[in-house]
Design a protein around this motif. Structure first.
Motif, PDB file in Angstrom:
ATOM      1  N   MET A   1      64.387  30.062  40.915  1.00 47.49           N
ATOM      2  CA  MET A   1      64.534  29.859  39.482  1.00 47.49           C
ATOM      3  C   MET A   1      65.825  30.558  39.053  1.00 47.49           C
ATOM      4  N   ASN A   2      66.681  29.806  38.359  1.00 47.93           N
ATOM      5  CA  ASN A   2      67.938  30.393  37.905  1.00 47.93           C
ATOM      6  C   ASN A   2      67.781  31.016  36.518  1.00 47.93           C
ATOM      7  N   HIS A   3      68.864  31.621  36.056  1.00 47.96           N
ATOM      8  CA  HIS A   3      68.866  32.344  34.790  1.00 47.96           C
ATOM      9  C   HIS A   3      68.492  31.437  33.615  1.00 47.96           C
ATOM     10  N   GLN A   4      69.062  30.241  33.565  1.00 45.30           N
ATOM     11  CA  GLN A   4      68.811  29.318  32.457  1.00 45.30           C
ATOM     12  C   GLN A   4      67.360  28.845  32.419  1.00 45.30           C
ATOM     13  N   SER A   5      66.812  28.497  33.559  1.00 47.20           N
ATOM     14  CA  SER A   5      65.424  28.029  33.570  1.00 47.20           C
ATOM     15  C   SER A   5      64.463  29.161  33.225  1.00 47.20           C
ATOM     16  N   PHE A   6      64.801  30.376  33.622  1.00 46.57           N
ATOM     17  CA  PHE A   6      63.974  31.533  33.251  1.00 46.57           C
ATOM     18  C   PHE A   6      64.002  31.735  31.728  1.00 46.57           C
ATOM     19  N   LEU A   7      65.169  31.626  31.133  1.00 44.56           N
ATOM     20  CA  LEU A   7      65.282  31.784  29.680  1.00 44.56           C
ATOM     21  C   LEU A   7      64.514  30.695  28.939  1.00 44.56           C
ATOM     22  N   ARG A   8      64.550  29.468  29.459  1.00 45.58           N
ATOM     23  CA  ARG A   8      63.781  28.376  28.842  1.00 45.58           C
ATOM     24  C   ARG A   8      62.286  28.658  28.916  1.00 45.58           C
ATOM     25  N   LEU A   9      61.868  29.320  29.973  1.00 43.55           N
ATOM     26  CA  LEU A   9      60.462  29.672  30.152  1.00 43.55           C
ATOM     27  C   LEU A   9      60.044  30.786  29.194  1.00 43.55           C
ATOM     28  N   ILE A  10      60.907  31.765  29.005  1.00 46.04           N
ATOM     29  CA  ILE A  10      60.606  32.945  28.190  1.00 46.04           C
ATOM     30  C   ILE A  10      60.739  32.676  26.693  1.00 46.04           C
ATOM     31  N   ASP A  11      61.726  31.887  26.294  1.00 40.23           N
ATOM     32  CA  ASP A  11      62.051  31.684  24.882  1.00 40.23           C
ATOM     33  C   ASP A  11      60.854  31.359  23.980  1.00 40.23           C
ATOM     34  N   PRO A  12      60.001  30.405  24.340  1.00 31.54           N
ATOM     35  CA  PRO A  12      58.902  30.073  23.415  1.00 31.54           C
ATOM     36  C   PRO A  12      57.861  31.185  23.279  1.00 31.54           C
ATOM     37  N   VAL A  13      57.860  32.157  24.173  1.00 32.25           N
ATOM     38  CA  VAL A  13      56.797  33.164  24.200  1.00 32.25           C
ATOM     39  C   VAL A  13      57.275  34.545  23.753  1.00 32.25           C
ATOM     40  N   LYS A  14      58.573  34.791  23.780  1.00 30.84           N
ATOM     41  CA  LYS A  14      59.059  36.152  23.568  1.00 30.84           C
ATOM     42  C   LYS A  14      58.710  36.710  22.188  1.00 30.84           C
ATOM     43  N   ASP A  15      58.666  35.871  21.148  1.00 28.75           N
ATOM     44  CA  ASP A  15      58.283  36.362  19.827  1.00 28.75           C
ATOM     45  C   ASP A  15      56.815  36.785  19.788  1.00 28.75           C
ATOM     46  N   LYS A  16      55.960  36.030  20.446  1.00 29.79           N
ATOM     47  CA  LYS A  16      54.546  36.406  20.518  1.00 29.79           C
ATOM     48  C   LYS A  16      54.376  37.707  21.298  1.00 29.79           C
ATOM     49  N   MET A  17      55.162  37.842  22.360  1.00 28.91           N
ATOM     50  CA  MET A  17      55.117  39.075  23.153  1.00 28.91           C
ATOM     51  C   MET A  17      55.521  40.264  22.276  1.00 28.91           C
ATOM     52  N   PHE A  18      56.573  40.093  21.500  1.00 27.52           N
ATOM     53  CA  PHE A  18      57.045  41.168  20.622  1.00 27.52           C
ATOM     54  C   PHE A  18      55.993  41.517  19.571  1.00 27.52           C
ATOM     55  N   ARG A  19      55.405  40.497  18.935  1.00 24.45           N
ATOM     56  CA  ARG A  19      54.410  40.764  17.884  1.00 24.45           C
ATOM     57  C   ARG A  19      53.204  41.509  18.445  1.00 24.45           C
ATOM     58  N   LEU A  20      52.760  41.110  19.632  1.00 26.89           N
ATOM     59  CA  LEU A  20      51.640  41.814  20.250  1.00 26.89           C
ATOM     60  C   LEU A  20      52.035  43.257  20.569  1.00 26.89           C
ATOM     61  N   ALA A  21      53.220  43.446  21.117  1.00 28.93           N
ATOM     62  CA  ALA A  21      53.697  44.794  21.430  1.00 28.93           C
ATOM     63  C   ALA A  21      53.805  45.628  20.154  1.00 28.93           C
ATOM     64  N   LEU A  22      54.261  45.021  19.069  1.00 30.08           N
ATOM     65  CA  LEU A  22      54.382  45.735  17.797  1.00 30.08           C
ATOM     66  C   LEU A  22      53.011  46.159  17.281  1.00 30.08           C
ATOM     67  N   ARG A  23      52.024  45.293  17.420  1.00 30.21           N
ATOM     68  CA  ARG A  23      50.672  45.641  16.974  1.00 30.21           C
ATOM     69  C   ARG A  23      50.112  46.804  17.787  1.00 30.21           C
ATOM     70  N   LEU A  24      50.379  46.783  19.061  1.00 26.70           N
ATOM     71  CA  LEU A  24      49.805  47.803  19.935  1.00 26.70           C
ATOM     72  C   LEU A  24      50.573  49.118  19.892  1.00 26.70           C
TER      73      LEU A  24
ATOM     74  N   TRP B   1      61.388  38.796  35.170  1.00 28.58           N
ATOM     75  CA  TRP B   1      62.604  38.340  35.850  1.00 28.58           C
ATOM     76  C   TRP B   1      62.569  38.749  37.320  1.00 28.58           C
ATOM     77  N   ASN B   2      62.130  39.971  37.580  1.00 26.08           N
ATOM     78  CA  ASN B   2      62.055  40.449  38.959  1.00 26.08           C
ATOM     79  C   ASN B   2      61.017  39.681  39.781  1.00 26.08           C
ATOM     80  N   ARG B   3      60.063  39.057  39.096  1.00 25.54           N
ATOM     81  CA  ARG B   3      59.027  38.264  39.776  1.00 25.54           C
ATOM     82  C   ARG B   3      59.177  36.784  39.446  1.00 25.54           C
ATOM     83  N   LYS B   4      60.387  36.371  39.082  1.00 23.99           N
ATOM     84  CA  LYS B   4      60.627  35.008  38.587  1.00 23.99           C
ATOM     85  C   LYS B   4      60.167  33.911  39.532  1.00 23.99           C
ATOM     86  N   ASP B   5      60.245  34.137  40.829  1.00 25.67           N
ATOM     87  CA  ASP B   5      59.841  33.099  41.775  1.00 25.67           C
ATOM     88  C   ASP B   5      58.327  32.934  41.839  1.00 25.67           C
ATOM     89  N   LYS B   6      57.592  33.980  41.468  1.00 26.04           N
ATOM     90  CA  LYS B   6      56.128  33.903  41.468  1.00 26.04           C
ATOM     91  C   LYS B   6      55.588  33.450  40.116  1.00 26.04           C
TER      92      LYS B   6
END
Length: 169
Positions: free
Chosen positions: A1-24, A43-48
């Motif tokens: 998985m390259n950098h661009q495909s990883f970012l496409r994977l993360i982008d839709p979820v990163k705001d939810k991740m942040f909001r959950l982290a902020l709550r906790l 990113w370090n486990r991107k292939d899995k």
């Protein structure tokens, strides 16, 4: 998985991740740090990562676990459940003050809930996850999630009614 495909994977979820982290974690800075750390771990486990059936649930689960580890490390159990980005020009100053008081009161009540109830309440009623997604994230069965959520809602309702009935703050 390259950098661009990883970012496409993360982008839709990163705001939810942040909001959950902020709550906790309560602090915006701590939530930003946690989100970055989780993204780095992913990113370090991107292939899995791409092998998971529900990648979003996995990412949220990793975020939740990271934040809970941070709370344990700091012995800080101050969970917050309030959105501070509420803004409306239609409300009067009086209405805004009442709304703020109500949200503060709900926040205090939620802070008294057991940790599991706080997390499930956050995921279901704030983030609006389906029960199946919450089950994947928390590793709980759906009936147990429903019971836990019901107990959290009941406690919140009881405390609100008690406060309104007796004028306690």
């Amino acid at each position: 998985m390259n950098h661009q495909s990883f970012l496409r994977l993360i982008d839709p979820v990163k705001d939810k991740m942040f909001r959950l982290a902020l709550r906790l974690l309560v602090s915006k800075e701590a939530a930003e740090d946690a989100t970055q750390e989780v993204i780095l771990k992913l990113w370090n486990r991107k292939d899995k990562v791409k092998d998971y059936a529900n990648i979003e649930a996995f990412m949220i689960s990793v975020t939740k676990n990271y934040c809970l580890d941070q709370l344990k490390a700091r012995s800080n159990n101050n969970l917050r459940i309030i959105h501070t980005n509420y803004d409306s020009n239609e409300l009067s100053v009086h209405s805004k003050a009442e709304l703020s008081d109500e949200l503060d009161q709900i926040e205090r009540i939620v802070e008294m809930l057991p940790e599991q109830q706080k997390v499930i309440f956050q995921l279901r009623d704030i983030e609006e996850y389906d029960y199946s997604e919450i089950a994947e994230i928390t590793k709980m069965r759906e009936p147990a999630i429903r019971v836990t959520l019901s107990r959290a809602r009941k406690k919140i309702k009881e405390e609100l009614l008690k406060t309104h009935r007796y004028g306690i703050k």
